[in-house]
Scaffold this motif. Structure first.
Motif, short mmCIF file in Angstrom:
data_model
loop_
_atom_site.label_atom_id
_atom_site.label_comp_id
_atom_site.label_asym_id
_atom_site.label_seq_id
_atom_site.Cartn_x
_atom_site.Cartn_y
_atom_site.Cartn_z
N ILE A 198 0.76 -1.19 -0.04
CA ILE A 198 -0.16 0.11 0.12
C ILE A 198 0.68 1.36 0.01
O ILE A 198 0.44 2.31 -0.87
CB ILE A 198 -1.07 0.01 1.39
N PRO A 199 1.95 1.38 0.78
CA PRO A 199 2.54 2.79 0.90
C PRO A 199 3.22 3.28 -0.28
O PRO A 199 2.94 4.48 -0.62
CB PRO A 199 3.49 2.61 2.08
N THR A 200 3.84 2.26 -1.07
CA THR A 200 4.68 2.62 -2.29
C THR A 200 3.74 2.65 -3.39
O THR A 200 3.75 3.53 -4.18
CB THR A 200 5.71 1.79 -2.48
N ARG A 201 2.43 1.74 -3.26
CA ARG A 201 1.73 1.83 -4.55
C ARG A 201 0.94 3.02 -4.68
O ARG A 201 0.54 3.54 -5.40
CB ARG A 201 0.70 0.60 -4.25
N LEU A 202 0.31 3.51 -3.51
CA LEU A 202 -0.26 4.97 -3.27
C LEU A 202 0.67 6.02 -3.81
O LEU A 202 0.04 6.96 -4.28
CB LEU A 202 -0.99 5.15 -1.74
N ALA A 203 1.81 5.89 -3.30
CA ALA A 203 2.73 7.10 -3.40
C ALA A 203 3.13 7.03 -5.29
O ALA A 203 3.11 8.19 -5.67
CB ALA A 203 4.08 6.73 -2.83
N ARG A 204 2.99 5.93 -6.05
CA ARG A 204 3.17 6.09 -7.23
C ARG A 204 1.71 6.57 -7.87
O ARG A 204 1.78 7.01 -9.26
CB ARG A 204 3.44 4.56 -7.80
N HIS A 205 0.67 6.55 -7.37
CA HIS A 205 -0.63 7.22 -7.74
C HIS A 205 -0.74 8.56 -7.18
O HIS A 205 -1.79 9.20 -7.45
CB HIS A 205 -1.65 6.41 -7.48
N GLY A 206 0.46 9.05 -6.53
CA GLY A 206 0.31 10.42 -6.01
C GLY A 206 -0.52 10.84 -4.87
O GLY A 206 -0.94 11.93 -4.52
N CYS A 207 -0.71 9.73 -3.99
CA CYS A 207 -1.53 9.75 -2.76
C CYS A 207 -0.56 9.77 -1.45
O CYS A 207 0.32 8.95 -1.41
CB CYS A 207 -2.54 8.74 -2.81
N ALA A 208 -0.98 10.31 -0.48
CA ALA A 208 -0.11 10.55 0.73
C ALA A 208 -1.21 9.85 1.72
O ALA A 208 -2.31 10.22 1.79
CB ALA A 208 0.03 11.84 1.30
N LEU A 209 -0.53 9.28 2.78
CA LEU A 209 -1.36 8.81 4.02
C LEU A 209 -1.33 9.73 5.07
O LEU A 209 -0.12 10.05 5.47
CB LEU A 209 -0.67 7.24 4.50
N VAL A 210 -2.18 10.30 5.57
CA VAL A 210 -2.15 11.32 6.53
C VAL A 210 -3.47 10.98 7.47
O VAL A 210 -4.66 11.10 7.31
CB VAL A 210 -2.32 12.84 5.88
N GLY A 211 -2.78 10.91 8.82
CA GLY A 211 -3.82 10.71 9.86
C GLY A 211 -5.07 9.62 9.74
O GLY A 211 -6.07 9.62 10.02
N SER A 251 6.68 7.98 -1.02
CA SER A 251 6.94 6.61 -0.45
C SER A 251 7.67 6.68 0.89
O SER A 251 7.30 6.06 1.87
CB SER A 251 7.88 5.84 -1.47
N ILE A 252 8.60 7.69 1.08
CA ILE A 252 9.26 7.70 2.49
C ILE A 252 8.28 7.97 3.52
O ILE A 252 8.29 7.63 4.49
CB ILE A 252 10.22 8.89 2.21
N HIS A 253 7.39 9.17 3.03
CA HIS A 253 6.18 9.65 4.09
C HIS A 253 5.34 8.42 4.33
O HIS A 253 5.01 8.00 5.51
CB HIS A 253 5.61 10.65 3.53
N ASN A 254 4.84 7.74 3.19
CA ASN A 254 3.89 6.88 3.45
C ASN A 254 4.22 5.53 4.29
O ASN A 254 3.76 4.93 5.02
CB ASN A 254 3.18 6.18 2.17
N ILE A 255 5.57 4.86 3.84
CA ILE A 255 6.16 4.16 4.94
C ILE A 255 6.53 4.40 5.91
O ILE A 255 6.07 3.67 7.27
CB ILE A 255 7.48 3.52 4.07
N HIS A 256 7.11 5.65 6.51
CA HIS A 256 7.17 6.17 7.84
C HIS A 256 5.89 6.19 8.45
O HIS A 256 5.69 5.70 9.92
CB HIS A 256 7.90 7.64 7.73
N GLU A 257 4.64 6.54 8.01
CA GLU A 257 3.44 6.68 8.62
C GLU A 257 2.82 5.27 9.17
O GLU A 257 2.45 5.34 10.16
CB GLU A 257 2.45 7.51 7.44
N LEU A 258 2.93 4.41 8.43
CA LEU A 258 2.57 3.07 8.60
C LEU A 258 3.33 2.52 9.80
O LEU A 258 2.97 1.87 10.60
CB LEU A 258 2.42 2.09 7.41
N ILE A 259 4.63 2.71 9.64
CA ILE A 259 5.73 2.13 10.89
C ILE A 259 5.38 2.90 11.88
O ILE A 259 5.21 2.26 13.00
CB ILE A 259 7.04 2.08 10.38
N ARG A 260 5.30 4.24 11.93
CA ARG A 260 4.90 5.09 12.99
C ARG A 260 3.54 4.66 13.63
O ARG A 260 3.42 4.66 15.03
CB ARG A 260 4.99 6.70 12.56
N PHE A 261 2.56 4.27 13.00
CA PHE A 261 1.32 3.85 13.49
C PHE A 261 1.60 2.46 14.24
O PHE A 261 1.05 2.54 15.46
CB PHE A 261 0.54 3.58 12.43
N THR A 262 2.41 1.77 13.76
CA THR A 262 2.41 0.42 14.68
C THR A 262 3.17 0.62 15.85
O THR A 262 3.21 -0.02 16.68
CB THR A 262 2.93 -0.73 13.74
#
Length: 373
Positions: free
Chosen positions: A269-282, A333-344
């Motif tokens: 999910i984190p890198t796939r969303l990044a390649r579609h221009g999407c960020a995970l935020v909150g 990708s950096i942000h999205n990966i960090h976001e999911l790791i930070r969540f866990t």
């Protein structure tokens, strides 16, 4: 240099727990999200970037690396760790899920799976023994048993046959596995049939493995079915070993699974969303290409301390996306990966401080009911 799993804390109200999984290349603090690096790289992200996100263990894929560049080349380079420049723990999937995805191009027998390579049309034969040989050559810390992943929906007869065959293949995997510095994880299959899941989990729990996995979820079934499968199956797996839920990486699904006793997760999910221009935020997914971001000079997430959020603005990333600059995919990708790791990591800290239910209670509320057989 061996493997061990140490439980550090458990939740008083759920089955959530905190632990440390020791491997020859370092530790995995659980519960933890693990980024996927299918072809010996997490797409658009360097190993240095990965370390900075808090990544500890990453994944690579047996099927894809067998096709390109070939396990012989990886072995000649000194194994996956040296080949890809990652000195932390690595897990390789067996290729079973990828073979499952080639449903129009493969034939399954008791011996194994024959399929036509989508890369060059070559006929390839995968067996439990071949999967072990390839994974032994790749040299990851954790390797997965070769399994048959039934689709959703599928009849009980189809799922029963796949589940039974997976257990027979598991015995062949253990017999073929040659390296003591690699932990072989069995995989529980059984589709949406809870009694088949229970029988598979009980059979696998009798084997002296370093860890155990639940597979065959996130293959098309609704989230409420995933929740019921995981909740029913996880407690049947040995509590003193790590438990890995394969292919799951959404916030809600991870919280629900952790509450059931799951320790490890992976998802593209984190890198796939990044390649579609999407960020995970909150917990939300933002399309950063939207016009509202073009003059927004604030970070993606002011509460995030990743490299992207410390350094760049929403407007800059939006500009990169509109200009089709590849750096946009790296930064997202950096942000999205960090976001999911930070969540866990936040979940881990909440269990340690006995605040898991208090802090993540809304995620624990049940989805609308679904039928599970």
């Amino acid at each position: 240099m061996g493997f061990s799993f140490q439980l550090q804390a458990t939740c008083r109200h759920t089955k959530a727990r905190v632990g440390v999984f020791h491997t020859p290349h370092g530790i995995l603090e659980t519960p933890r999200f693990m980024p996927v690096g299918t072809l010996a790289n997490v797409k658009t992200v360097t190993p240095e970037h990965l370390k900075a996100t808090g990544a500890q263990m990453i994944l690579a894929n047996t099927y894809h690396l067998h096709l390109q560049p070939g396990e012989d080349i990886v072995a000649a380079a000194g194994g996956l760790h040296r080949f890809m420049g990652w000195d932390g723990p690595i897990l390789t999937d067996s290729g079973g899920f990828q073979v499952f995805s080639l449903s129009e191009m493969r034939t399954i027998t008791e011996e194994g799976v024959t399929f036509r390579s989508p890369r060059d049309g070559q006929i390839i034969h995968f067996t439990p023994e071949r999967s072990m040989q390839i994974q032994n050559a790749l040299g990851a810390d954790v390797i997965m048993a070769f399994d048959e992943c039934p689709p959703y929906p599928a009849s009980r007869e189809e799922v029963q046959a796949a589940t039974d065959r997976t257990l027979r293949w598991l015995e062949r995997c253990f017999a073929a596995h040659q390296r003591t510095d690699q932990a072989l994880f069995p995989i529980v299959q059984g589709g949406t049939y809870l009694d088949l899941r229970a029988a598979a989990a009980q059979a696998i729990a009798q084997m002296d493995a370093h860890g155990y996995a639940i597979g065959g979820v996130s293959v098309g079934e609704p989230p409420e079915l995933i929740e019921k499968i995981v909740k029913a199956t996880t407690p049947m797996l040995p509590a003193h070993k790590p438990r890995y839920l394969m292919g799951v990486g959404t916030y809600r699904e991870m919280v629900q699974a952790i509450a059931s006793g799951i320790d490890m997760f992976d998802c593209v999910i984190p890198t796939r969303l990044a390649r579609h221009g999407c960020a995970l935020v909150g917990g939300d997914r933002w399309n950063v290409k939207n016009n509202r971001f073009r003059r927004d000079f604030t970070p993606l997430d002011a509460a995030c301390d990743c490299y992207t959020c410390r350094t760049f603005t929403r407007a800059y990333i939006s500009h990169l996306l509109h200009a089709r600059e590849l750096l946009a995919f790296t930064l997202l990708s950096i942000h999205n990966i960090h976001e999911l790791i930070r969540f866990t990591q936040r979940i881990r800290e909440s269990i340690l401080s006995d605040r898991f239910v208090e802090e993540f209670g809304p995620w624990l509320q049940p989805e609308p009911t679904a039928t599970v057989t």
